[in-house]
Design a protein around this motif. Structure first.
Motif, PDB file in Angstrom:
ATOM      1  N   THR A 159       3.424   8.751  -4.977  1.00 41.70           N
ATOM      2  CA  THR A 159       3.969   9.520  -5.603  1.00 41.70           C
ATOM      3  C   THR A 159       4.578  10.260  -5.876  1.00 41.70           C
ATOM      4  O   THR A 159       4.594  11.399  -6.548  1.00 41.70           O
TER       5      THR A 159
ATOM      6  N   PHE B  37       2.796   1.856  -3.606  1.00 44.06           N
ATOM      7  CA  PHE B  37       1.735   1.935  -4.326  1.00 44.06           C
ATOM      8  C   PHE B  37       1.554   2.908  -4.762  1.00 44.06           C
ATOM      9  O   PHE B  37       1.084   4.240  -5.007  1.00 44.06           O
ATOM     10  N   THR B  38       1.263   3.874  -3.500  1.00 46.11           N
ATOM     11  CA  THR B  38       0.463   5.286  -3.087  1.00 46.11           C
ATOM     12  C   THR B  38       1.469   6.902  -2.201  1.00 46.11           C
ATOM     13  O   THR B  38       1.961   7.212  -2.959  1.00 46.11           O
ATOM     14  N   GLU B  39       1.933   6.316  -1.240  1.00 43.22           N
ATOM     15  CA  GLU B  39       3.439   7.389  -1.176  1.00 43.22           C
ATOM     16  C   GLU B  39       4.660   7.432  -2.532  1.00 43.22           C
ATOM     17  O   GLU B  39       4.812   7.297  -2.601  1.00 43.22           O
TER      18      GLU B  39
ATOM     19  N   LEU C 127       0.513  -1.744   0.115  1.00 36.86           N
ATOM     20  CA  LEU C 127      -0.133   0.083  -0.145  1.00 36.86           C
ATOM     21  C   LEU C 127       0.957   0.981   0.455  1.00 36.86           C
ATOM     22  O   LEU C 127       0.405   2.114  -0.522  1.00 36.86           O
ATOM     23  N   VAL C 128       1.614   1.281   0.592  1.00 33.69           N
ATOM     24  CA  VAL C 128       2.317   2.529   1.218  1.00 33.69           C
ATOM     25  C   VAL C 128       3.696   2.117  -0.621  1.00 33.69           C
ATOM     26  O   VAL C 128       3.309   4.068  -1.140  1.00 33.69           O
TER      27      VAL C 128
END
Length: 287
Positions: free
Chosen positions: A180, A175-177, A172-173
């Motif tokens: 970004t 693909f998100t953080e 999750l981190v």
């Protein structure tokens, strides 16, 4: 043959990038924002290559191929750190080109030394936090059964596949953080070059097109090579496994791109060529 090839590539990377740093330091004409950022890119390329290639060469040369847990974690941290900084630095260099072409009369006012230092320092801070976040999340995981890494360095996605813990938070981190921090600099680069293109096309002329291409062509080539291979490995891979396709792409952005950067930025750069001629002439006079 493979060992000799990669040793030659690594030596070329180190010597070529160190030469660029030396020329920029010695020639006062190169003390401009563009070359200030280029010197940092050269330093990052040397560091980025040194994180993985020396260990890979040692593994090729010996039969005892292993890396201790602490060494693997350290390699991941510095790999993410320098990769992230490379990412931000390419965006900063694109902004510098945007100001130089779209707002030439205000270039010296906008691209002050203080702004350049702030952009570099801010990039380092963001990347240190980014690398530390992923490293701390990784050390929380447990590794059991087969601990053979099917790669030539400790890649984050490969280690996640080897873990026997729940890696949903790590994914999750990433693909998100991580996504970004990948998309924002890339968007900044695209926006800069869209503005450059529209500015040139408003008053099209062969001279302006040639100047823009000579100024931005090398940077665009590096951006395409870097982001293309990076996206292929971490975002468009069919699975978490590092197959042959991913390993080839990894070699491209960890080994080949840092080696090509000195040639890309210097062969078409008249200022770098003149600085090199001056240094060579001074060396001959000293002899």
């Amino acid at each position: 043959m493979v060992f000799t090839l990669f040793l030659g590539v690594y030596l070329t990377t180190v010597l070529g990038n160190l030469l660029i740093i030396l020329l920029i330091r010695l020639d006062s004409r190169l003390h401009t924002p563009m070359y200030f950022f280029l010197s940092h890119l050269a330093f990052t390329d040397v560091s980025f290559s040194s994180v993985t290639i020396p260990k890979m060469l040692m593994d090729m040369h010996t039969e005892y191929k292993f890396i201790p847990y602490a060494g693997c974690i350290s390699q991941i941290y510095f790999f993410i750190l320098f990769g992230c900084f490379d990412n931000f630095l390419l965006a900063v260099m694109a902004y510098d080109r945007y100001v130089a072409i779209c707002q030439p009369l205000h270039y010296t006012t906008i691209m002050r030394e203080e702004l350049g230092i702030s952009l570099i320092a801010g990039s380092w801070v963001f990347c240190c936090i980014h690398a530390l976040l992923h490293t701390l999340l990784l050390v929380q995981l447990s590794f059991c059964a087969d601990n053979t890494i099917p790669h030539f360095f400790c890649d984050l996605t490969v280690l996640l596949k080897l873990s026997c813990s729940d890696i949903s938070l790590n994914e999750l981190v990433i693909f998100t953080e991580g996504g970004t921090l990948f998309i924002l600099p890339l968007s900044s680069i695209l926006a800069s070059y869209i503005h450059i293109g529209t500015t040139i096309l408003r008053v099209p002329s062969t001279k302006r097109l040639f100047k823009a291409f000579s100024t931005c062509g090398s940077h665009l080539f590096v951006v395409s090579l870097y982001y293309g291979t990076l996206a292929g490995v971490y975002f468009f891979s069919s699975s978490w496994d590092s197959n042959n396709k991913d390993m080839i792409a990894s070699v491209m952005y960890t080994v080949v791109t840092p080696m090509l950067n000195p040639f890309i930025y210097s062969l078409r750069n008249r200022d770098i060529k003149q600085a090199l001629e001056i240094v060579v002439n001074r060396a001959n006079l000293l002899k």
